[in-house]
Motif scaffolding. Structure first.
Motif, PDB file in Angstrom:
ATOM      1  N   ASN A 350      36.515 -39.897  -9.132  1.00 29.64           N
ATOM      2  CA  ASN A 350      35.455 -40.797  -8.700  1.00 29.64           C
ATOM      3  C   ASN A 350      34.157 -40.052  -8.403  1.00 29.64           C
ATOM      4  OD1 ASN A 350      35.873 -43.836  -8.185  1.00 29.64           O
ATOM      5  ND2 ASN A 350      37.870 -42.927  -7.739  1.00 29.64           N
ATOM      6  N   ILE A 351      34.273 -38.935  -7.706  1.00 30.78           N
ATOM      7  CA  ILE A 351      33.047 -38.224  -7.303  1.00 30.78           C
ATOM      8  C   ILE A 351      32.264 -37.754  -8.532  1.00 30.78           C
ATOM      9  CG2 ILE A 351      32.129 -36.184  -6.114  1.00 30.78           C
ATOM     10  CD1 ILE A 351      34.237 -36.522  -3.995  1.00 30.78           C
ATOM     11  N   VAL A 352      32.976 -37.272  -9.571  1.00 29.33           N
ATOM     12  CA  VAL A 352      32.250 -36.721 -10.730  1.00 29.33           C
ATOM     13  C   VAL A 352      32.005 -37.770 -11.825  1.00 29.33           C
ATOM     14  CG1 VAL A 352      33.065 -34.373 -10.300  1.00 29.33           C
ATOM     15  CG2 VAL A 352      34.352 -35.852 -11.859  1.00 29.33           C
ATOM     16  N   TYR A 353      32.390 -38.983 -11.537  1.00 29.57           N
ATOM     17  CA  TYR A 353      32.325 -40.071 -12.528  1.00 29.57           C
ATOM     18  C   TYR A 353      30.967 -40.181 -13.208  1.00 29.57           C
ATOM     19  CZ  TYR A 353      33.628 -44.722 -14.264  1.00 29.57           C
ATOM     20  OH  TYR A 353      33.950 -45.796 -15.042  1.00 29.57           O
ATOM     21  N   SER A 354      29.912 -40.130 -12.415  1.00 34.44           N
ATOM     22  CA  SER A 354      28.563 -40.346 -12.979  1.00 34.44           C
ATOM     23  C   SER A 354      27.891 -39.054 -13.427  1.00 34.44           C
ATOM     24  CB  SER A 354      27.667 -41.030 -11.949  1.00 34.44           C
ATOM     25  OG  SER A 354      28.269 -42.195 -11.494  1.00 34.44           O
ATOM     26  N   ILE A 355      28.544 -37.914 -13.220  1.00 35.44           N
ATOM     27  CA  ILE A 355      27.863 -36.656 -13.566  1.00 35.44           C
ATOM     28  C   ILE A 355      28.667 -35.841 -14.579  1.00 35.44           C
ATOM     29  CG2 ILE A 355      26.564 -36.435 -11.414  1.00 35.44           C
ATOM     30  CD1 ILE A 355      28.773 -34.417 -10.515  1.00 35.44           C
ATOM     31  N   LEU A 356      29.586 -36.499 -15.252  1.00 37.65           N
ATOM     32  CA  LEU A 356      30.449 -35.763 -16.194  1.00 37.65           C
ATOM     33  C   LEU A 356      29.627 -35.019 -17.240  1.00 37.65           C
ATOM     34  CD1 LEU A 356      33.488 -38.159 -16.718  1.00 37.65           C
ATOM     35  CD2 LEU A 356      33.474 -35.873 -15.683  1.00 37.65           C
ATOM     36  N   LYS A 357      28.582 -35.676 -17.735  1.00 37.49           N
ATOM     37  CA  LYS A 357      27.747 -35.024 -18.755  1.00 37.49           C
ATOM     38  C   LYS A 357      27.126 -33.755 -18.201  1.00 37.49           C
ATOM     39  CE  LYS A 357      25.445 -38.258 -21.636  1.00 37.49           C
ATOM     40  NZ  LYS A 357      24.192 -38.998 -21.574  1.00 37.49           N
ATOM     41  N   LYS A 358      26.649 -33.879 -16.969  1.00 34.81           N
ATOM     42  CA  LYS A 358      25.935 -32.750 -16.357  1.00 34.81           C
ATOM     43  C   LYS A 358      26.843 -31.546 -16.145  1.00 34.81           C
ATOM     44  CE  LYS A 358      23.024 -34.821 -13.249  1.00 34.81           C
ATOM     45  NZ  LYS A 358      22.672 -35.033 -11.863  1.00 34.81           N
ATOM     46  N   VAL A 362      29.718 -28.617 -24.148  1.00 32.38           N
ATOM     47  CA  VAL A 362      30.344 -29.171 -25.376  1.00 32.38           C
ATOM     48  C   VAL A 362      31.540 -30.075 -25.050  1.00 32.38           C
ATOM     49  CG1 VAL A 362      29.577 -27.740 -27.304  1.00 32.38           C
ATOM     50  CG2 VAL A 362      31.334 -26.853 -25.766  1.00 32.38           C
ATOM     51  N   SER A 363      31.254 -31.066 -24.235  1.00 26.66           N
ATOM     52  CA  SER A 363      32.243 -32.085 -23.866  1.00 26.66           C
ATOM     53  C   SER A 363      33.444 -31.574 -23.064  1.00 26.66           C
ATOM     54  CB  SER A 363      32.765 -32.832 -25.083  1.00 26.66           C
ATOM     55  OG  SER A 363      31.721 -33.460 -25.725  1.00 26.66           O
ATOM     56  N   VAL A 364      33.370 -30.357 -22.581  1.00 26.18           N
ATOM     57  CA  VAL A 364      34.481 -29.868 -21.746  1.00 26.18           C
ATOM     58  C   VAL A 364      33.976 -29.726 -20.310  1.00 26.18           C
ATOM     59  CG1 VAL A 364      36.143 -28.020 -21.350  1.00 26.18           C
ATOM     60  CG2 VAL A 364      35.469 -28.619 -23.690  1.00 26.18           C
ATOM     61  N   VAL A 365      34.683 -30.384 -19.405  1.00 28.97           N
ATOM     62  CA  VAL A 365      34.274 -30.338 -17.997  1.00 28.97           C
ATOM     63  C   VAL A 365      34.466 -28.919 -17.455  1.00 28.97           C
ATOM     64  CG1 VAL A 365      34.781 -31.201 -15.695  1.00 28.97           C
ATOM     65  CG2 VAL A 365      34.846 -32.752 -17.644  1.00 28.97           C
ATOM     66  N   GLN A 366      33.434 -28.417 -16.819  1.00 29.45           N
ATOM     67  CA  GLN A 366      33.527 -27.079 -16.225  1.00 29.45           C
ATOM     68  C   GLN A 366      34.278 -27.174 -14.900  1.00 29.45           C
ATOM     69  OE1 GLN A 366      32.098 -24.235 -18.031  1.00 29.45           O
ATOM     70  NE2 GLN A 366      32.500 -25.962 -19.394  1.00 29.45           N
ATOM     71  N   LYS A 367      35.526 -26.796 -14.934  1.00 33.82           N
ATOM     72  CA  LYS A 367      36.428 -27.035 -13.803  1.00 33.82           C
ATOM     73  C   LYS A 367      35.946 -26.402 -12.492  1.00 33.82           C
ATOM     74  CE  LYS A 367      39.475 -29.759 -15.408  1.00 33.82           C
ATOM     75  NZ  LYS A 367      39.512 -31.120 -14.852  1.00 33.82           N
TER      76      LYS A 367
END
Ligand SMILES: Nc1ncnc2c1ncn2[C@@H]1O[C@H](COP(=O)(O)OP(=O)(O)OP(=O)(O)O)[C@@H](O)[C@H]1O
Ligand SMILES: [Mg+2]
Length: 494
Positions: A350-358, A362-367
């Motif tokens: 939920n927290i990262v829901y709106s900032i996934l792009k940021k 290359v479409s991989v979330v920086q953990k």
């Protein structure tokens, strides 16, 4: 008969990693209005669910009207005359007010539901309770405050002997709360026993006879309200004293950042106002005044029919919330269940829901970055959870609200719109949210805050716009604030 209607002994409710209730012993006297207070996550709602049969206790016993039970089923609880108004609504949106009131106990003519009879009785009930509501209307077409009133009518109509109210006044403003308190007074005359949960402590002192405090799943104390002060109550709840003061941000208010001119949509008629950089602009008004619809239009969630918005000197005409976020406007909505967060996802998601792009490359979330952000907000807002991987639906109401806040804060928007930011938030956490708002404006952000809590509106706002019936009914600057005047303005266009 025994003066005690409810007595629970050593009730425990454990979840993996959480002791939601930990050895609670507690009594309620017949015919009293008994408040339960405690911080977010203290175990209040869990306790209620045990009484209604929605939850099974891990151990302990419940004695009701002199009979002992190891647990109650929902059916048993209902037969005992226990009814509940839940913190989260349980109405059926597409049914009418009358149908909702009688849901599950429909009046029938043969095998057919007798809608006319239900409507007639619902109308009588409204009249008896002094509530002005159209019983034919679908519940989804009512504002959140009226939905709450329908919940209350539903419980009242069951002629229950024991009514539990879990934050019934959270979505109500001063005016509706007064209507609601009249209903409680009436129930009291009829010797109904009431358990009342609220984070608005003034209400506890206004309407309740006794108050009990829970803390971290433990029962702390019960007191007659006349034997305790608000300060003492807070100290029992949070384990320390809290000041009544609102924090003063150290910053200079800058130039106009957002200019709204003659904005019109389905609920808002010709509203103009300006928001300056670093400012906290409050919006006051009654429920239904159009404040939520106004900010939803600015965020891009509702269509704008006419008028202009200038943001950072440029014309801004959002078509969707994505446009709002892209431009740097974030909204923390009032209805967290419908719009604020996805209950079936984890806190982290939920927290990262709106900032996934940021936070993706290359479409991989920086953990690592994701973890930092999530941990930061859980800590900053003090979200009570064993882990970021907990599903939001398993959090207490107030902690869900904190996740909604975290989700909006993570977008790092230039303008943040808070729609009833502290609804359902405990006294201690409220202070934390005020401090956070201060930090935001000190960092150059601007805030629009809609609030139905007069002290908070007055305490936090640099300026207040009062809305009435979809119009801007006037503006007040710091120093001119006065609760009576504000309420008069709020009713001026009705
Ligand atoms: N189904 C569940 N699974 C795991 N944990 C749960 C579940 N339901 C509740 N909890 C946890 O139990 C604790 C007590 O929650 P509860 O909802 O009773 O708090 P509350 O006092 O009503 O708080 P609030 O004022 O925020 O509504 C919380 O830590 C919550 O996260
Ligand atoms: Mg709760």
């Amino acid at each position: 008969m025994d003066d005690i209607i409810l007595r629970v002994k050593d009730i425990c409710k454990y979840y993996p990693g959480v002791k939601a209730l930990d050895g609670v012993n507690f009594e309620v006297k017949r015919g009293e209005v008994h408040a339960i207070c405690g911080e977010n996550g203290a175990g209040k709602s869990t306790f209620i669910k045990i009484l209604t049969g929605a939850n099974e206790p891990t151990s302990g016993t419940i004695e009701f009207n002199g009979k002992e039970y190891a647990k109650l089923t929902p059916k048993q609880s209902m037969e005992l005359g226990i009814s509940v108004i839940y913190q989260e609504f349980s109405l059926i949106p597409y049914l009418s007010v009358a149908e909702n009131i009688f849901y599950g106990r429909e009046i029938k003519k043969g095998i057919i539901r007798d809608i006319a009879a239900m409507e007639k009785q619902a109308k009588e009930l409204c009249k008896e309770m002094g509530v002005d509501i159209d019983v034919h209307k679908r519940v989804c077409d009512l504002g959140i405050a009226y939905q709450q009133i329908v919940e209350i009518l539903k419980a009242v109509s069951k002629k229950s002997e024991f009514i539990i109210m879990d934050e019934p006044t959270a979505p109500l403003t001063v005016k509706e709360t007064a209507v609601f308190f009249k209903i409680i007074q009436k129930l009291k005359q009829d010797h109904v026993t009431i358990i009342f949960i609220s984070h608005r402590l003034e209400e506890v002192f206004e309407i309740c006879d006794r108050v009990s405090v829970f803390c971290d799943g433990k029962y702390i104390v019960s007191k007659d309200v006349q034997d305790i002060t608000k300060k003492q109550l807070i100290t029992y709840m949070v384990g320390r004293e809290l000041s009544d003061d609102y924090p003063e941000p150290k910053r200079k208010i800058g130039e106009t950042l957002l200019k709204v001119e003659h904005l019109k949509n389905k609920r808002v008629h010709d509203v103009s106002f300006e928001l300056k950089k670093g400012e906290i602009l409050g919006f006051g008004g009654l429920v239904g005044a159009g404040r939520t619809e106004l900010v939803r239009a600015i965020y891009g969630a509702d269509p704008i029919e006419s008028g202009t918005i200038t943001f950072n000197g440029k014309k801004y005409s959002p078509k969707s919330p994505a446009d709002g976020l892209e431009a740097g406007i974030g909204l923390i909505p009032e209805d967290r269940k419908a719009q604020g967060c996805v209950l079936s996802l984890t806190i982290r998601e939920n927290i990262v829901y709106s900032i996934l792009k940021k936070i993706s490359k290359v479409s991989v979330v920086q953990k690592k970055q994701e973890k930092e952000i999530v941990d930061q907000y859980i800590k900053e807002l003090n979200v009570k959870t064993p882990s970021p991987e907990q599903l939001v639906k398993n959090l207490s109401g107030g902690n869900q609200q904190k996740v909604v806040l975290a989700k909006a804060l993570a977008t790092n928007c230039e303008i943040l719109i808070f729609d009833e930011p502290t609804r359902g938030i405990d006294v201690g956490a409220k202070q934390e949210i005020y401090n956070l708002m201060c930090k935001l404006v000190e960092a150059g952000k601007s805030i629009i805050m809609i609030s139905s809590e007069m002290p908070e509106l007055i305490g936090m706002s640099d300026r207040i716009v009062v809305m009435s019936n979809g119009e801007n009914a006037g503006e007040l600057s710091k120093g001119e604030y006065d609760q009576t005047h504000l309420l008069e303005m709020a009713s001026s266009k009705l």
